[in-house]
Motif scaffolding. Structure first.
Motif, PDB file in Angstrom:
ATOM      1  N   UNK A 110      44.544   1.814  88.470  1.00  9.68           N
ATOM      2  CA  UNK A 110      44.416   2.886  89.464  1.00  9.68           C
ATOM      3  C   UNK A 110      43.662   4.179  88.753  1.00  9.68           C
ATOM      4  N   UNK A 111      44.527   4.376  87.471  1.00  5.78           N
ATOM      5  CA  UNK A 111      44.267   5.201  86.526  1.00  5.78           C
ATOM      6  C   UNK A 111      42.557   5.391  86.043  1.00  5.78           C
ATOM      7  N   UNK A 112      41.841   4.239  85.818  1.00  2.00           N
ATOM      8  CA  UNK A 112      40.560   4.283  86.045  1.00  2.00           C
ATOM      9  C   UNK A 112      39.803   5.409  87.092  1.00  2.00           C
ATOM     10  N   UNK A 113      40.096   4.652  88.416  1.00  4.63           N
ATOM     11  CA  UNK A 113      39.513   5.038  89.601  1.00  4.63           C
ATOM     12  C   UNK A 113      40.092   6.735  89.791  1.00  4.63           C
ATOM     13  N   UNK A 114      41.085   6.963  89.216  1.00  3.45           N
ATOM     14  CA  UNK A 114      41.513   7.974  89.662  1.00  3.45           C
ATOM     15  C   UNK A 114      40.311   9.263  88.789  1.00  3.45           C
ATOM     16  N   UNK A 115      40.367   9.088  87.609  1.00  2.00           N
ATOM     17  CA  UNK A 115      40.038   9.626  86.979  1.00  2.00           C
ATOM     18  C   UNK A 115      38.202   9.860  86.527  1.00  2.00           C
ATOM     19  N   UNK A 116      37.557   8.459  87.761  1.00  2.00           N
ATOM     20  CA  UNK A 116      36.335   8.566  88.428  1.00  2.00           C
ATOM     21  C   UNK A 116      36.232   9.718  89.611  1.00  2.00           C
ATOM     22  N   UNK A 117      37.152   9.153  90.417  1.00  2.00           N
ATOM     23  CA  UNK A 117      37.298  10.331  90.993  1.00  2.00           C
ATOM     24  C   UNK A 117      37.600  11.931  91.507  1.00  2.00           C
ATOM     25  N   UNK A 118      38.223  11.736  90.169  1.00  2.00           N
ATOM     26  CA  UNK A 118      38.568  13.433  89.601  1.00  2.00           C
ATOM     27  C   UNK A 118      36.861  13.451  89.220  1.00  2.00           C
ATOM     28  N   UNK A 119      35.988  12.948  88.125  1.00  2.00           N
ATOM     29  CA  UNK A 119      35.462  13.408  87.325  1.00  2.00           C
ATOM     30  C   UNK A 119      34.058  13.676  88.321  1.00  2.00           C
ATOM     31  N   UNK A 120      34.527  13.084  89.569  1.00  2.00           N
ATOM     32  CA  UNK A 120      33.137  13.350  90.816  1.00  2.00           C
ATOM     33  C   UNK A 120      33.152  14.986  91.172  1.00  2.00           C
ATOM     34  N   UNK A 121      34.388  14.378  91.246  1.00  2.00           N
ATOM     35  CA  UNK A 121      35.736  16.320  91.791  1.00  2.00           C
ATOM     36  C   UNK A 121      34.756  17.457  91.577  1.00  2.00           C
ATOM     37  N   UNK A 122      34.631  17.452  90.142  1.00  3.48           N
ATOM     38  CA  UNK A 122      35.027  18.476  89.281  1.00  3.48           C
ATOM     39  C   UNK A 122      33.360  18.898  89.300  1.00  3.48           C
ATOM     40  N   UNK A 123      32.743  17.791  89.177  1.00  7.32           N
ATOM     41  CA  UNK A 123      31.530  17.408  88.820  1.00  7.32           C
ATOM     42  C   UNK A 123      30.834  18.869  90.098  1.00  7.32           C
ATOM     43  N   UNK A 124      31.288  17.875  91.412  1.00  7.36           N
ATOM     44  CA  UNK A 124      30.772  18.850  92.599  1.00  7.36           C
ATOM     45  C   UNK A 124      31.453  19.953  93.203  1.00  7.36           C
ATOM     46  N   UNK A 125      32.861  20.325  92.371  1.00  8.76           N
ATOM     47  CA  UNK A 125      33.602  22.037  92.395  1.00  8.76           C
ATOM     48  C   UNK A 125      32.358  22.190  91.559  1.00  8.76           C
ATOM     49  N   UNK A 126      31.791  22.215  90.002  1.00 10.28           N
ATOM     50  CA  UNK A 126      30.649  23.095  89.363  1.00 10.28           C
ATOM     51  C   UNK A 126      29.945  23.099  89.798  1.00 10.28           C
ATOM     52  N   UNK A 127      29.322  22.082  90.717  1.00 14.08           N
ATOM     53  CA  UNK A 127      27.910  22.998  91.294  1.00 14.08           C
ATOM     54  C   UNK A 127      27.625  23.747  92.491  1.00 14.08           C
ATOM     55  N   UNK A 128      28.962  23.968  92.800  1.00 10.50           N
ATOM     56  CA  UNK A 128      29.196  24.414  94.549  1.00 10.50           C
ATOM     57  C   UNK A 128      29.931  26.086  93.584  1.00 10.50           C
ATOM     58  N   UNK A 129      30.444  26.379  92.354  1.00  5.53           N
ATOM     59  CA  UNK A 129      30.679  27.517  91.485  1.00  5.53           C
ATOM     60  C   UNK A 129      32.449  27.711  92.540  1.00  5.53           C
ATOM     61  N   UNK A 130      32.966  26.778  92.334  1.00  9.26           N
ATOM     62  CA  UNK A 130      34.204  26.696  93.044  1.00  9.26           C
ATOM     63  C   UNK A 130      35.408  25.527  91.510  1.00  9.26           C
ATOM     64  N   UNK A 131      36.574  26.406  91.373  1.00  9.72           N
ATOM     65  CA  UNK A 131      37.463  25.528  91.327  1.00  9.72           C
ATOM     66  C   UNK A 131      38.420  24.784  91.662  1.00  9.72           C
ATOM     67  N   UNK A 132      38.521  24.842  92.845  1.00 10.29           N
ATOM     68  CA  UNK A 132      39.151  23.476  94.078  1.00 10.29           C
ATOM     69  C   UNK A 132      38.094  22.949  95.247  1.00 10.29           C
ATOM     70  N   UNK A 133      39.196  22.248  95.813  1.00 12.71           N
ATOM     71  CA  UNK A 133      38.577  21.814  97.129  1.00 12.71           C
ATOM     72  C   UNK A 133      38.881  23.215  97.428  1.00 12.71           C
ATOM     73  N   UNK A 134      40.706  23.160  97.568  1.00 13.55           N
ATOM     74  CA  UNK A 134      41.246  24.297  98.620  1.00 13.55           C
ATOM     75  C   UNK A 134      40.159  26.002  98.616  1.00 13.55           C
ATOM     76  N   UNK A 135      39.066  26.415  97.291  1.00 10.61           N
ATOM     77  CA  UNK A 135      38.968  27.189  97.146  1.00 10.61           C
ATOM     78  C   UNK A 135      37.521  26.892  98.117  1.00 10.61           C
TER      79      UNK A 135
END
Length: 888
Positions: A478-503
């Motif tokens: 679970x921790x591995x999958x959670x880390x992968x998902x968080x990495x993908x989320x942060x990568x996509x957020x950086x590409x959108x120049x945002x800090x969070x999904x809510x933003x």
């Protein structure tokens, strides 16, 4: 109008001169028995005004058995303040003479003048009829006709409408009527009056269009026949060319050869049938064996589906148990918070009563400051929000696929965290203040609860440390999958120049709502700070200064040793004890729910193991190979049996059909077919030659050009029909609008007449209302009572009620005509004879009231019924004659 004197002679039973003089301007009551001559006098008045002096249709005025008599009538009357005398003699000495202070007229001129003054028409020839009588025909009621109002109103309709228009100040509508008549006439040239069907030029145009269309259809039929011949020639030519290349009799020749060979093939056919039947039996046996093996495999799959359902049920029960545990834990946390708050209340109970007055003042100031701060904060936020909204247009948008991917990753991270929290170890701390206990080097508050999903160390000063190793094999995954998902989320957020999904979500929404929110922010800022933000800040600073001065005064006060009172402390103590008992009860229930949750988790694990074992077996290579082999064997056997059965059926059919006699007939049939095919080939060639000749002859006639010319004629006729149709529709609509306008004017003109009718109606029918139709005739009578309103058509009333309404309505018409300056005279000839005593009394009141405005002449054979009318009756004695007289 007022009649002053009436004189008749040689008129029906009045052979000798008879005179009525000194008539009153109000009510004049004339009484006498039947045949005394009352109706004769009324007939004389009508004849004097209505009948032409040269008319030969007044034989009823001549006395019986006196063919040489010359009936005469002389009337003195007053009209418009001027005296008039009318003398008229009929039949043998026909003459007419009218005199007044300003002059005199004779003959037709005198009669035309009287018709114009009184509002009636003279007949062109023959006797005068009801439709000619106009206003007098409405107000002069003949014996037995006072209940018949509608025809009289219709004949006097134009005069009544003219009077109404004058009463309400309307301009006469003769121009409107002329326009309506003209439009109706124009419409009548194109459409019938009854149902609006085409007529005149419109119908002629339709007929012309139909004729041109019929001619076009005939040409189309000839062109179609020509085209059909062309198509047929092409088809025949193609068929002939194809048969030339591939003669159809070749197949018959081949069939004749095959029939000969079939006669020799009957010997081997029976041996092939026996071998095929044996092969079919073997194939069916293999098919049954394969079906048995597949049924066993399907039963195992059904067992797996049942195990999966059991797993779903166990998972649902475990989830319900977990939710119950979570709910109970929240209740326990709430109870613990309440106990903590109650403990603080108990500790502060004794100090809260000190310095009450000054504290209230500070609290009030603080409340005002809070409200003002909220208002100022809201104003500042709205100001900042307005500025931010103005910058939104410069922000770059968020692609829809990136937003969907962010939402998917956020949902997945939330699910993984829930799974991680469910598998993590829960640590609950109840410590003293400044205990120094740390978790992975971070200090722990006195009351705290933590979830540990990885190895952690708890250090206790003076005692040592505890090493926490959470259990569960899924935590690492679970921790591995959670880390992968968080990495993908942060990568996509950086590409959108945002800090969070809510933003990102907010940025997307802001792009769509910017315009609306800017307008709302401007309005809200004006509502919150109408005087501006600076004014709010100045007020806040003034209140803050006042609050500081009050607080300084409060701090300067000495501490008091008084308590808040035993009652307040006791209540706080009792509440602490009650909340402590409630917390212990929550702990017991939480333990019970945790036990149930562990049992449901165990059941879930057992169901999962059973499912996995059965699933592993069904997914094994051996079973898959077995199933594949069984399916292959089943399909091969079924296919083989099908093929063999078709072959068997074919061989049986061939055996049954391949008889020598039939084969001999086939040989004869093929011979005849060959002959007939050759014959059809030759006949088709001749038919092609005939069609070519006919098409060459028809093509020279120019059908296509003639058809195009006829289509032009049809189009022109269609345009003519469309033009007339538009004109007819326009005239029809215009007529409807004009007639509706005329009806609206009529409804406005009804007002004065309704008021006059109501004046008399309420004397006879209290609380009643009489509706008028567009023709000004009475329609429905509505009477209001304690049991509600009752409405009905006037024609449905009794004879007596209709007679009463007829007299009342005529009196209202007379008032209306008098207001319009028209002459009026009311005559009742034996009217109201069907009226009861109560209604007759009411009718007398109405007549007496009307007599203040009109001269009323009443002729009756019931003098006792009219004694209380307020006038002296005048008796009419029957003249002594030798013959009975008509009338009266």
């Amino acid at each position: 109008m007022r009649i002053l004197r009436l004189r008749v002679e040689q008129l029906r039973q009045f052979r000798e001169p008879f005179e009525l003089a000194g008539l009153d301007p109000g009510i004049n009551l004339f009484t006498g028995p039947n045949e005394a001559g009352k109706s004769t006098l009324v007939r004389a008045i009508r004849a004097a005004f209505f009948e032409r002096h040269r008319s030969t249709s007044v034989e009823d005025l001549r006395p019986w058995d006196d063919p040489g008599a010359a009936p005469g009538v002389e009337i003195d009357f007053e009209l418009g303040g001027s005296p008039y005398r009318l003398r008229k003699t009929f039949l043998r000495k026909a003459r007419c003479h009218l005199t007044w202070p300003g002059g005199s007229l004779d003959g037709d001129e005198a009669e035309a003048m009287m018709a114009g003054l009184l509002g009636f028409e003279l007949p062109q020839r023959g006797a005068s009829r009801r439709e000619h009588w106009g206003i007098p025909g409405l107000l002069w009621m003949e014996q037995g006709s006072s209940h018949e109002l509608a025809p009289a109103v219709q004949h006097a309709g134009e005069h009544l409408r003219s009077a109404l228009e004058r009463c309400v100040g309307e301009v006469a509508s003769s121009q409107g009527d002329a326009l309506i008549a003209r439009v109706r006439d124009e419409r009548g040239r194109l459409l019938t009056a009854a149902v609006g069907r085409p007529t005149g030029d419109y119908q002629q145009a339709l007929d012309a269009l139909a004729a041109e269309q019929d001619a076009l259809r005939q040409l189309d039929e000839r062109v179609s026949q020509y085209q059909a011949d062309v198509d047929q020639l092409a088809e025949l030519t193609a068929t002939h060319a194809a048969e030339t290349r591939n003669p159809p009799w070749r197949a018959a020749e081949t069939g004749r050869a095959e029939a000969g060979r079939a006669l020799a093939a009957l010997g081997t056919l029976r041996a092939e049938l026996a071998a095929t039947e044996a092969s079919i039996a073997a194939g069916r046996l293999r098919h049954q064996l394969a079906l048995g093996r597949l049924t066993a495999i399907d039963e195992r799959r059904a067992q797996l589906r049942r195990r999966e359902q059991d797993l779903t049920d166990a998972s649902r029960r475990a989830e319900l148990a977990r939710l119950a545990c979570d709910a109970r834990e929240r209740d326990r946390a709430a109870a613990q918070d309440m106990l903590h708050a109650a403990t603080e209340v108990l500790a502060q109970a004794r100090s809260t009563e000190l310095r009450a007055e000054l504290s209230e003042r500070i609290a009030a100031t603080a409340h005002t400051l809070e409200a003002l701060g909220q208002t100022l904060g809201q104003a500042e936020r709205e100001h900042e929000r307005l500025l931010a909204l103005q910058r939104i247009g410069n922000e770059r948008g968020v692609p829809r696929e990136d937003l969907d991917r962010l939402r998917e990753l956020q949902t997945r991270i939330g699910a993984l965290r829930i799974r991680q929290d469910a598998a993590a170890t829960r640590l609950r701390f109840e410590l003293r203040e400044d205990s120094g206990v740390t978790l992975d080097g971070a200090s722990i508050p006195p009351r705290e609860e933590r979830l540990v999903s990885a190895a952690a160390e708890v250090r206790i000063p003076g005692i040592g440390s505890l090493r926490i190793l959470p259990g569960g094999t899924d935590l690492a995954t679970i921790a591995l999958h959670l880390a992968e998902a968080q990495d993908a989320l942060e990568t996509l957020l950086r590409g959108l120049d945002a800090d969070s999904v809510d933003e990102v979500e907010a940025r997307h929404v802001r792009q769509e709502q910017a315009a609306t929110e800017r307008r709302q922010a401007t309005q809200l800022l004006a509502a919150v700070a109408p005087e501006g933000i600076d004014a709010l800040r100045l007020r806040r600073d003034a209140l803050t200064t006042q609050q500081l001065r009050d607080q300084e005064r409060l701090d300067a006060l000495p501490l008091s040793g008084e308590t808040a009172g035993s009652a307040g402390v006791s209540a706080a103590t009792a509440r602490c004890e009650m909340l402590r008992a409630r917390l212990e009860n929550h702990d017991k229930e939480a333990l019970d729910l945790a036990t149930r949750f562990l049992k449901s988790e165990a059941d879930l694990a057992s169901a999962l193991r059973e499912r996995d074992a059965l699933q592993a077996m069904l997914q094994s290579d051996a079973l898959l190979r077995e199933e594949h082999e069984a399916l292959r064997m089943r399909d091969e056997a079924a296919a083989l049996v099908t093929v063999l059965e078709r072959e068997l059926a074919d061989r049986r059919d061939r055996l049954e059909e391949a008889r020598p006699d039939i084969l001999e007939q086939d040989l004869e049939r093929y011979r005849l077919s060959i002959e007939r095919a050759r014959q059809a080939f030759d006949e088709r060639a001749e038919r092609i030659q005939r069609l070519r000749g006919r098409l060459e002859e028809t093509g020279a006639q120019g059908l296509e050009e003639e058809r195009a010319l006829q289509a032009t004629r049809v189009a022109a006729a269609g345009r003519r029909v469309a033009e007339l149709e538009r004109r007819a529709q326009a005239l029809d609509l215009l007529l409807q609008l004009l007639e509706e306008g005329r009806r609206e004017l009529t409804r406005r003109l009804h007002g004065p007449l309704r008021r006059r009718i109501a004046h008399y109606l309420h004397l006879v029918f209290p609380r009643a209302e009489l509706e008028l139709g567009e023709d000004l005739a009475p329609g429905q009578l509505t009477r209001r009572g304690s049991r509600g309103d009752e409405s009905g058509d006037v024609e449905a009333l009794s004879f007596g009620a209709r007679e009463q309404l007829g007299v009342i309505t005529r009196l209202a018409y007379a008032d209306l005509l008098r207001e319009a300056g028209r002459p009026t005279l009311v005559i009742l000839d034996d009217a109201l004879v069907h009226t009861d005593a109560a209604r007759l009394a009411a009718m007398k009141r109405a007549l007496f009231d009307a007599a203040h405005r009109h001269q009323v002449m009443i002729f009756t054979c019931h003098p006792d019924a009219w004694r209380d009318l307020g006038v002296a009756p005048r008796a009419i004695e029957s003249p002594r004659t030798t013959h009975a007289a008509a009338g009266g």
